[in-house]
Design a protein around this motif. Structure first.
Motif, PDB file in Angstrom:
ATOM      1  N   LYS A   3      11.887-111.143 138.071  1.00  0.00           N
ATOM      2  CA  LYS A   3      13.266-110.809 138.397  1.00  0.00           C
ATOM      3  C   LYS A   3      13.577-109.392 137.962  1.00  0.00           C
ATOM      4  CE  LYS A   3      18.045-112.291 137.587  1.00  0.00           C
ATOM      5  NZ  LYS A   3      18.926-113.211 136.840  1.00  0.00           N
ATOM      6  N   ARG A   4      14.166-108.612 138.869  1.00  0.00           N
ATOM      7  CA  ARG A   4      14.597-107.269 138.515  1.00  0.00           C
ATOM      8  C   ARG A   4      16.040-107.298 138.007  1.00  0.00           C
ATOM      9  NH1 ARG A   4      12.418-102.640 139.888  1.00  0.00           N
ATOM     10  NH2 ARG A   4      14.269-101.720 140.864  1.00  0.00           N
ATOM     11  N   ALA A   5      16.359-106.365 137.132  1.00  0.00           N
ATOM     12  CA  ALA A   5      17.711-106.287 136.590  1.00  0.00           C
ATOM     13  C   ALA A   5      18.705-105.942 137.686  1.00  0.00           C
ATOM     14  CB  ALA A   5      17.765-105.221 135.492  1.00  0.00           C
ATOM     15  N   TYR A   6      19.939-106.357 137.484  1.00  0.00           N
ATOM     16  CA  TYR A   6      21.039-105.883 138.317  1.00  0.00           C
ATOM     17  C   TYR A   6      21.436-104.513 137.765  1.00  0.00           C
ATOM     18  CZ  TYR A   6      21.389-110.837 139.660  1.00  0.00           C
ATOM     19  OH  TYR A   6      21.128-112.110 140.110  1.00  0.00           O
ATOM     20  N   ASN A   7      20.910-103.463 138.399  1.00  0.00           N
ATOM     21  CA  ASN A   7      20.996-102.115 137.834  1.00  0.00           C
ATOM     22  C   ASN A   7      22.210-101.372 138.381  1.00  0.00           C
ATOM     23  OD1 ASN A   7      20.607 -99.546 136.852  1.00  0.00           O
ATOM     24  ND2 ASN A   7      18.519 -99.325 137.600  1.00  0.00           N
TER      25      ASN A   7
END
Length: 362
Positions: A3-7
């Motif tokens: 999962k990628r961060a909510y950047n």
């Protein structure tokens, strides 16, 4: 990576996942050369091909206007704050500035060290919560240029139309909203932008300028701070930030794949509308900071009822994988930077989190 961060960082900011994956695939061996692009000579044909491709791709996205040149420089917008007046604010001239917020004020501060300046328009009286009216500016005949900041990252305001300055060059710092929408480059004498928001990673600054403005810089300026030095040497006078320029080229390819600037603008408006609607429809629990007519599609600033509640919002949001929602230290509050590469899904996740937070704390 599961999962990628909510950047939502303001800069350096999110890059398109597709671009990161392509760069990863070419990182060790660029197109069969046995080297990374970072290991190559900037004088070699392989790198120079990437360099020139990025330049032509950028101009193509803006309609290939005649007489414009791309420079890839270093030092960020902060160096351009000084470099522009050093090159253009000559003896007997004065420079006009639109004072719209934190970044415009920094540009003015640098210009005052170089020569005579004046404030052509300002929104300081309402604490920069709207963009100044620039529709009917009257500029002195000896005006060297008019400078404006197209999008104020900290306050969350954006110009939606640009003034017609006639024969006086219009210079714009577009660091935080360049290529978020189509714009008419021919209205500008020079545009500059740090790459780290919409164009690529930090380390390279893009300058787009009329070629005649890039000639005959004053001779007393240090060589590396002269625009004509870089124009005459295709931005290869000194070693360029080659990997950052390679990444800019990859981001420009990605923008083409999104439907070019028309496609990007459509997506950006959808994202911004989703978030602003959530703020406006929260019955005052969330409050937008700026005048609705000046709202930025790139940096959405908002507040809660107290600083304590805002701190709680940050704390809980970070636990859920949201990054960069704390407002700039100079103004406080909350800020979501939703640049080109921030996907709609991230904004949807944020809106859902905001709804749950309001139910828990409202």
């Amino acid at each position: 990576m599961s999962k990628r961060a909510y950047n939502f960082n303001a800069g350096p900011a999110a890059l398109p996942l597709e671009v990161l994956e392509r760069a990863q695939a070419e990182f060790v061996d660029y197109q069969g050369t046995g080297m990374s692009i970072m290991e190559m000579s900037h004088r070699g044909a392989v790198y120079e091909g990437v360099h020139n491709e990025a330049s032509s791709r950028l101009l193509n996205l803006l309609g290939n206007p005649e007489g414009y040149k791309v420079l890839f420089l270093q030092g960020g917008a902060s160096t351009q704050f000084a470099m522009a007046p050093m090159n253009f604010l000559t003896e007997g001239k004065t420079a006009g500035y639109v004072k719209s917020g934190s970044w415009a004020s920094k540009a003015i501060k640098e210009a005052k060290l170089i020569g005579n300046t004046f404030i052509a328009a300002s929104s300081e009286e309402n604490k920069y919560m709207s963009m100044p009216d620039v529709s009917n500016l009257v500029l002195p005949e000896n005006t060297a240029y008019l400078h404006l900041t197209s999008n104020e990252t900290i306050e969350g305001t954006q110009f939606h139309e640009f003034p017609d300055t006639g024969n006086i060059p219009l210079i714009a710092d577009m660091s935080s909203d360049i290529l978020c929408r189509p714009f008419d480059l021919t209205k500008f004498g020079l545009v500059y932008a740090g790459a780290q928001k919409n164009l690529g990673p930090s380390g390279v600054t893009v300058v787009l300028a009329r070629e005649e403005l890039l000639q005959n810089s004053p001779s007393h300026i240090p060589t590396v701070l002269r625009y004509d030095t870089h124009a005459e040497n295709n931005s290869l006078y000194n070693t360029p930030p080659s990997f950052a320029i390679y990444m800019v080229n990859q981001v420009l390819k990605w923008i083409e794949e999104q439907g070019s600037l028309d496609g990007i603008e459509k997506k950006n408006r959808e994202k911004a509308n989703l978030l602003y609607n959530a703020i406006d429809e929260s019955s005052g629990f969330f409050r937008g900071c700026v005048d609705a007519t000046s709202r930025s599609t790139m940096n959405v600033t908002f507040r809660l009822g107290s600083e304590e509640l805002e701190k709680q919002f940050i704390k809980e949001s970070e636990k859920e994988g949201f990054v960069g929602l704390k407002g700039h230290r100079s103004v406080g509050g909350l800020r979501a930077s939703i640049y080109n590469a921030v996907p709609y899904e991230s904004i949807k996740a944020l809106v859902d989190f905001m709804s749950q937070f309001q139910k828990s704390h409202g």
